[in-house]
Structure formats: structure tokens, C-alpha cells
Design an enzyme around this catalytic site. Structure first.
Site, PDB file in Angstrom:
ATOM      1  N   GLU A   6      85.219 -40.217 -27.782  1.00 19.53           N
ATOM      2  CA  GLU A   6      85.965 -39.135 -27.068  1.00 19.53           C
ATOM      3  C   GLU A   6      86.460 -39.309 -25.616  1.00 19.53           C
ATOM      4  O   GLU A   6      86.076 -38.553 -24.792  1.00 19.53           O
ATOM      5  CB  GLU A   6      85.029 -37.869 -27.191  1.00 19.53           C
ATOM      6  CG  GLU A   6      84.602 -37.619 -28.931  1.00 19.53           C
ATOM      7  CD  GLU A   6      83.870 -36.356 -29.071  1.00 19.53           C
ATOM      8  OE1 GLU A   6      83.381 -35.881 -28.127  1.00 19.53           O
ATOM      9  OE2 GLU A   6      83.389 -36.249 -30.202  1.00 19.53           O
TER      10      GLU A   6
ATOM     11  N   ASN B  81      86.307 -44.043 -31.089  1.00 23.24           N
ATOM     12  CA  ASN B  81      86.366 -43.007 -31.903  1.00 23.24           C
ATOM     13  C   ASN B  81      86.656 -41.630 -31.356  1.00 23.24           C
ATOM     14  O   ASN B  81      86.138 -41.470 -30.057  1.00 23.24           O
ATOM     15  CB  ASN B  81      84.834 -42.835 -32.504  1.00 23.24           C
ATOM     16  CG  ASN B  81      84.731 -41.764 -33.636  1.00 23.24           C
ATOM     17  OD1 ASN B  81      85.174 -41.938 -34.751  1.00 23.24           O
ATOM     18  ND2 ASN B  81      83.586 -40.681 -33.228  1.00 23.24           N
TER      19      ASN B  81
ATOM     20  N   HIS C 125      87.803 -33.308 -38.089  1.00 20.41           N
ATOM     21  CA  HIS C 125      87.187 -32.349 -38.031  1.00 20.41           C
ATOM     22  C   HIS C 125      88.382 -31.042 -38.355  1.00 20.41           C
ATOM     23  O   HIS C 125      88.965 -30.919 -37.446  1.00 20.41           O
ATOM     24  CB  HIS C 125      86.300 -31.630 -36.816  1.00 20.41           C
ATOM     25  CG  HIS C 125      85.190 -32.527 -36.891  1.00 20.41           C
ATOM     26  ND1 HIS C 125      84.113 -32.590 -37.546  1.00 20.41           N
ATOM     27  CD2 HIS C 125      84.864 -33.532 -35.665  1.00 20.41           C
ATOM     28  CE1 HIS C 125      83.237 -33.675 -37.090  1.00 20.41           C
ATOM     29  NE2 HIS C 125      83.741 -34.208 -36.181  1.00 20.41           N
TER      30      HIS C 125
ATOM     31  N   GLU D 297      84.054 -38.679 -39.469  1.00 19.37           N
ATOM     32  CA  GLU D 297      83.351 -37.369 -39.399  1.00 19.37           C
ATOM     33  C   GLU D 297      83.916 -36.335 -40.032  1.00 19.37           C
ATOM     34  O   GLU D 297      83.894 -34.939 -39.572  1.00 19.37           O
ATOM     35  CB  GLU D 297      82.963 -36.943 -37.851  1.00 19.37           C
ATOM     36  CG  GLU D 297      82.409 -37.909 -36.927  1.00 19.37           C
ATOM     37  CD  GLU D 297      82.352 -37.447 -35.476  1.00 19.37           C
ATOM     38  OE1 GLU D 297      82.197 -36.486 -35.073  1.00 19.37           O
ATOM     39  OE2 GLU D 297      82.178 -38.478 -34.643  1.00 19.37           O
TER      40      GLU D 297
ATOM     41  N   ASP E 240      84.950 -33.091 -42.069  1.00 20.58           N
ATOM     42  CA  ASP E 240      84.636 -31.813 -42.576  1.00 20.58           C
ATOM     43  C   ASP E 240      86.008 -30.921 -42.560  1.00 20.58           C
ATOM     44  O   ASP E 240      86.711 -31.139 -41.571  1.00 20.58           O
ATOM     45  CB  ASP E 240      83.247 -31.359 -41.780  1.00 20.58           C
ATOM     46  CG  ASP E 240      83.228 -31.113 -40.318  1.00 20.58           C
ATOM     47  OD1 ASP E 240      84.457 -31.250 -39.828  1.00 20.58           O
ATOM     48  OD2 ASP E 240      82.444 -31.039 -39.729  1.00 20.58           O
TER      49      ASP E 240
HETATM   50  O1  G2I Z   1      80.363 -31.825 -32.739  1.00 19.70           O
HETATM   51  C1  G2I Z   1      80.437 -32.469 -33.809  1.00 19.70           C
HETATM   52  C2  G2I Z   1      80.621 -33.848 -33.535  1.00 19.70           C
HETATM   53  C3  G2I Z   1      82.085 -34.193 -32.604  1.00 19.70           C
HETATM   54  N1  G2I Z   1      82.285 -35.779 -32.651  1.00 19.70           N
HETATM   55  C4  G2I Z   1      80.758 -36.313 -32.113  1.00 19.70           C
HETATM   56  C5  G2I Z   1      79.684 -36.171 -32.903  1.00 19.70           C
HETATM   57  O2  G2I Z   1      78.766 -36.789 -32.294  1.00 19.70           O
HETATM   58  C6  G2I Z   1      79.362 -34.535 -32.857  1.00 19.70           C
HETATM   59  O3  G2I Z   1      78.242 -34.478 -33.491  1.00 19.70           O
HETATM   60  C7  G2I Z   1      77.515 -33.251 -33.236  1.00 19.70           C
HETATM   61  C8  G2I Z   1      76.578 -33.029 -34.199  1.00 19.70           C
HETATM   62  O4  G2I Z   1      76.549 -32.937 -35.300  1.00 19.70           O
HETATM   63  C9  G2I Z   1      75.479 -31.849 -33.588  1.00 19.70           C
HETATM   64  O5  G2I Z   1      74.233 -31.875 -34.218  1.00 19.70           O
HETATM   65  O6  G2I Z   1      77.071 -33.367 -31.879  1.00 19.70           O
HETATM   66  C10 G2I Z   1      76.519 -32.218 -31.455  1.00 19.70           C
HETATM   67  C11 G2I Z   1      76.215 -32.517 -29.633  1.00 19.70           C
HETATM   68  O7  G2I Z   1      77.350 -32.714 -29.186  1.00 19.70           O
HETATM   69  C12 G2I Z   1      75.303 -32.091 -32.055  1.00 19.70           C
HETATM   70  O8  G2I Z   1      74.355 -30.975 -31.744  1.00 19.70           O
HETATM   71  C13 G2I Z   1      73.537 -31.131 -31.198  1.00 19.70           C
HETATM   72  C14 G2I Z   1      72.902 -29.660 -30.480  1.00 19.70           C
HETATM   73  O9  G2I Z   1      74.110 -29.254 -29.243  1.00 19.70           O
HETATM   74  C15 G2I Z   1      71.748 -29.828 -29.488  1.00 19.70           C
HETATM   75  O10 G2I Z   1      71.479 -28.559 -28.870  1.00 19.70           O
HETATM   76  C16 G2I Z   1      70.700 -30.467 -30.706  1.00 19.70           C
HETATM   77  O11 G2I Z   1      69.511 -30.387 -30.095  1.00 19.70           O
HETATM   78  O12 G2I Z   1      72.504 -31.397 -31.976  1.00 19.70           O
HETATM   79  C17 G2I Z   1      71.102 -31.721 -31.414  1.00 19.70           C
HETATM   80  C18 G2I Z   1      70.086 -32.104 -32.429  1.00 19.70           C
HETATM   81  O13 G2I Z   1      69.997 -31.215 -33.312  1.00 19.70           O
END
Ligand code: G2I
Length: 453
Positions: free
Chosen positions: A163, A205, A242, A271, A273
Site C-alpha cells: 500500500e 501489494n 476488496h 485479499e 472479499d
Molecule cells: O483492512 C483490510 C486489509 C487491507 N489490506 C492490508 C491488510 O493487512 C488489511 O487487513 C486488516 C485486517 O484484516 C484487520 O484485522 O488490517 C487491519 C489493520 O490495518 C486489521 O485490523 C486490526 C485492528 O485494526 C486492530 O485494532 C486489531 O488489534 O486487527 C487487529 C488484530 O485483530
């Protein structure tokens, strides 16, 4: 009830329902031939591709979740556990507990792993967020080197940089502490990753790069073109994909994947969805799957979670399984599309092992192998006369066959015998047909031999 000439008799209703049911089952039969693969991973493997999911270490004690993972997917991404904040919470103190849990589970199940992500402006540990200049550059490069070295030989592909481009109309890099260390930070990260793990594919990515007409897509395209021209080690581009009502599947999605592939890189849907439900969601998933299958260098698809309730945007029910783990319409459309096939990413090695016998047949194998697994595609070629059927013998020097398609099999280790199924026994003189299988171990020395029947 008095039947009049205008009423429909119960018998007529029953027979109408029966006819409809028969029609439905015929349609189903047409879409899913007897030898069609029945899981996403096996269906994707038929064309040499993978089908993966992101998983969270915190859900691994959920038996429904793990059951679906083990059954359906053959590639795994850690949703958060390999990110910078997770793996280097304090500078120079690396922490791999949750990442290892995911990686070890995947590999013990014969699945491959995508690494996500080595360098990113987001989810940086606190100590890094406040850094700048050469100390940040060095810390970032050290992170890339340490993590990629720790996992050396175990990762199919790394998202080396995630990103790094800005949204909107500029097509420029995103402002971030990493970008402010100098525009060459991305290529420096790729070079460090290559040195640390020469066997991993190295990907850039991003999201909102799925539409060819977007400035952000064009910016990434120019960077990849430039990297290829200057020999910066990049092997793949990840398209997060996404999608929702505000960001639908673009009409030029396949063109976009193809244009990047034409630069000489693999493309991966990393990724996926798609918010929505029912048939409209299913048809969007179908389009994305078919777009990948239509692009030879589209190596595979990863969805960003298993059940809707596992998603980072659960409210949009964007995944292939509902909260109870049931397959959704979207699941069926992806499976059917994968079973319809397409040209694969191409074999890594091809060997022909026996001589043509006039009137007989020959067999050769194309192998896509990784650390503890492989997909073999066996090509059966008729000699100077047509075949009515064929038998193939292969030898597994280690490991077992875990799934197979387009052939009957006896045995799953050591000497394994295969025979044609109904629809591929007849092969014209000089013509070929293929079957395939996936297994654990290296897949080396399969030495297929063919006997005409
Ligand atoms: O945002 C969707 C994805 C976009 N591309 C990069 C990916 O790495 C990203 O994944 C998401 C995860 O699916 C989430 O699970 O990235 C988020 C953070 O940028 C993740 O969220 C985080 C929460 O913000 C935190 O508060 C939490 O502690 O997940 C963490 C673990 O559950």
C-alpha cells in the site's frame, strides 16, 4: 377439492415438481461432472493455481474454522501476525509466536504460505512510527532482512511492500515516514528481501489498483515497469480486491490483471472479499475467479477470511461461508468457475519419461513443486493409433497423494496406478489428454509410464 378443467391436479403438481427437480439435477450434473473437484484448493490446482485464505491465530481453536481451512484452502496468509508490529514489537526484539502457529499449521497440512507484509506505513510498531531518515531506513531494511531470513525457504510469496501509493488522482506515492526516507525505499526493501530469501516470490501489494483506468493503478504499473527495466527484483503484483457497492468489480478487471502480467510478473488476487449476498454476490465472485483463470500468469486467489463473521468488515457478509460455516451461493460459483478451468501459470519443470510405441501411448509430467508439496499434471499422448483407454503408473519416492482429478486412482503412496475416467479414455492418434494430482513430498521422480488399453 373438486377438480375443474382449470385446476391443476395434485398429480400434475407432483410431476411438475419432479420434472423441475430432474431439470435442476441435470443442470447440476452439467456444471459439476462426476470428476469435478469438490474443494476450492483442489479445483484451483487443476489449472496449477492455488486458492487461499487469510487466517487469524486467535481463531485457531475454533474447530469449525479449522475444519473449513483444512478442507478447502491450499494457501494461507496470516491476517495480522506477520506484520511489522507483530513481529518486531520492540526494536531488535523479534516475536514470531502467533506467526509460527499459523505457518506451522499450514505447512503441516501441506499448504503453502503467503507472507504479509514486510514493509508498510501502517501497523508499524510504536518505536518505528516516530522514526525518520536514515535510522528509519536502516530499521526497515533490518526488519525485512531479519523476518525474511527467519522464514527463508518457507514462504511462497512475500508482500514485500504494502500500500505505498496514494489514493485519488495523483498516481503518486503515498506520503509516509518510509516514503520520506527517499523514493528508493521500495526497491531497497525488495533487494533486501531477495538477498534474505532468494526462493520466495517478491510481490508489491495494494488496494484500489483493480481498475485499469485509475491513476493509482497507473502509478503502480509505472513503478513495476521501471523495476523490471532496471532489474529490481520483483516477481509479482498483489491485487487486494476488496469490493463493495462503492468500489465494485471493475469492468476492466481481467484487462488490468493481463496488463500487469504482460510486464513479466505473476499477478495474484491477495485479499478478495465482496460485500453483498445471494446471486449478485455470487456472480461478482464468478467474474473475479474467471478473470484470474483467463490470465495465464494469475497464480491464484486468496480470500480475506473464512466465514462472514471472521471478516474485518463482517457487516458486509463479504466471504464464501456464512457465520455457521455453511457454503454460500458465492462459494458454489467460485467452485464451479474453478472447475471450468483455464490455462495455468505454467509448469516449473517438464520431463518426458518413456518412448513412443506405435499404437501405444506416452506420458509426461509437469510439476509445480514447493517445499513440502506439489501439483503434478500428467499428459497422456496416444501413439499412431487412437486409444480407447489408458493406464498410467507413477512412483512417489516420498509423501502421499492428497487429491486428484480426471483419473481413477489406486494407492496413494509408492507406486500409484491411474486409469482414465469415462470422458477422457478416448484419445485420437497423436492427441493428448491430461489428469492431475496434488501431494505432499517433493514429487521428484514420478516417472509416469503409459499402457494403452
Ligand atoms: O483492512 C483490510 C486489509 C487491507 N489490506 C492490508 C491488510 O493487512 C488489511 O487487513 C486488516 C485486517 O484484516 C484487520 O484485522 O488490517 C487491519 C489493520 O490495518 C486489521 O485490523 C486490526 C485492528 O485494526 C486492530 O485494532 C486489531 O488489534 O486487527 C487487529 C488484530 O485483530
Amino acid at each position: 377439492m373438486k377438480l375443474t378443467s382449470r385446476s391443476v391436479s395434485p398429480v400434475a403438481i407432483v410431476s411438475t415438481v419432479a420434472a423441475a427437480a430432474l431439470g435442476a439435477s441435470l443442470m447440476l450434473a452439467a456444471n459439476t461432472p462426476a470428476n469435478a473437484a469438490t474443494t476450492l484448493g483442489a479445483a484451483a490446482a487443476q489449472s496449477g493455481r492455488y486458492f487461499g485464505t487469510a487466517i487469524a491465530a486467535g481463531r485457531m481453536n475454533d474447530s469449525t474454522y479449522i475444519g473449513i481451512l483444512n478442507r478447502e484452502f491450499d494457501m494461507v496468509t496470516a491476517e495480522n501476525e506477520m506484520k511489522m508490529d507483530a513481529t518486531e514489537p520492540q526494536q531488535g526484539r523479534f516475536s514470531y509466536g502467533n506467526a509460527d502457529r499459523i505457518l506451522n499449521h499450514a505447512r503441516n497440512q501441506g499448504k503453502r504460505v503467503r507472507g504479509h507484509a514486510l514493509a508498510w506505513h501502517s501497523q508499524q510498531p510504536g518505536w518505528m512510527q516516530s522514526m525518520s531518515g536514515s535510522s528509519l531506513r536502516n530499521a526497515m531494511l533490518n526488519h525485512v532482512t531479519q523476518v525474511a531470513t527467519y522464514y527463508r525457504g518457507k514462504i511462497y510469496a512475500w508482500d514485500v511492500v504494502n500500500e505505498a501509493f496514494a489514493d485519488g488522482s495523483s498516481g503518486a506515492r503515498r506520503d509516509s515516514n518510509l516514503q520520506r526516507t527517499g523514493n528508493d525505499w521500495i526497491e531497497a526493501a525488495f533487494r533486501a528481501a531477495r538477498a534474505a530469501d532468494p526462493g520466495a516470490k517478491l510481490c508489491y501489494n495494494d488496494y484500489n489498483t483493480d481498475d485499469w483506468s485509475h491513476a493509482k493503478t497507473q502509478g503502480v504499473y509505472r513503478m513495476v515497469q521501471d523495476f523490471k527495466a532496471r532489474g529490481v527484483p520483483i516477481d509479482c503484483v498483489g491485487f487486494q480486491s476488496h469490493f463493495n457497492a462503492q468500489s465494485p468489480v471493475p469492468s476492466n478487471y481481467q484487462t488490468n490483471l493481463q496488463n500487469f502480467a504482460n510486464l513479466g510478473v505473476d499477478v495474484q488476487i491477495t485479499e478478495l472479499d465482496i460485500e453483498g449476498s445471494g446471486s449478485s454476490q455470487a456472480s461478482n465472485y464468478d467474474r473475479v475467479t474467471r478473470a484470474c483463470l483467463a490470465v495465464t500468469r494469475c497464480a491464484g486467489i486468496t480470500v480475506w477470511g473464512i466465514r462472514d463473521t471472521d471478516s474485518w468488515r463482517a457487516y458486509g457478509t463479504p466471504l464464501l461461508f456464512d457465520g455457521s460455516g455453511n457454503k454460500k451461493a458465492a462459494y458454489n460459483s467460485v467452485l464451479n468457475a474453478l472447475n471450468a478451468g483455464g490455462p495455468g501459470p505454467g509448469p516449473t519443470t517438464t520431463t518426458t519419461t518413456n518412448d513412443p510405441i506405435p499404437g501405444g501411448c506416452t506420458a509426461s509430467v509437469s510439476l509445480n513443486s514447493w517445499d513440502n508439496g506439489f501439483v503434478a499434471t500428467v499428459k497422456v499422448t496416444a501413439g499412431s493409433s487412437a486409444l480407447r483407454g489408458w493406464q498410467i503408473t507413477t512412483t512417489l519416492s516420498s509423501g502421499t497423494v492428497t487429491s486428484s482429478w480426471n483419473a481413477n486412482r489406486s494407492g496413494n503412496s509408492g507406486t500409484v496406478n491411474w486409469t482414465n475416467v469415462d470422458f477422457n479414455g478416448a484419445v485420437g492418434a497423436g492427441q493428448s489428454t491430461e489428469f492431475g494430482f496434488q501431494g505432499t513430498g517433493s514429487g521428484a521422480g514420478l516417472n509416469p509410464s503409459c499402457t494403452a488399453s
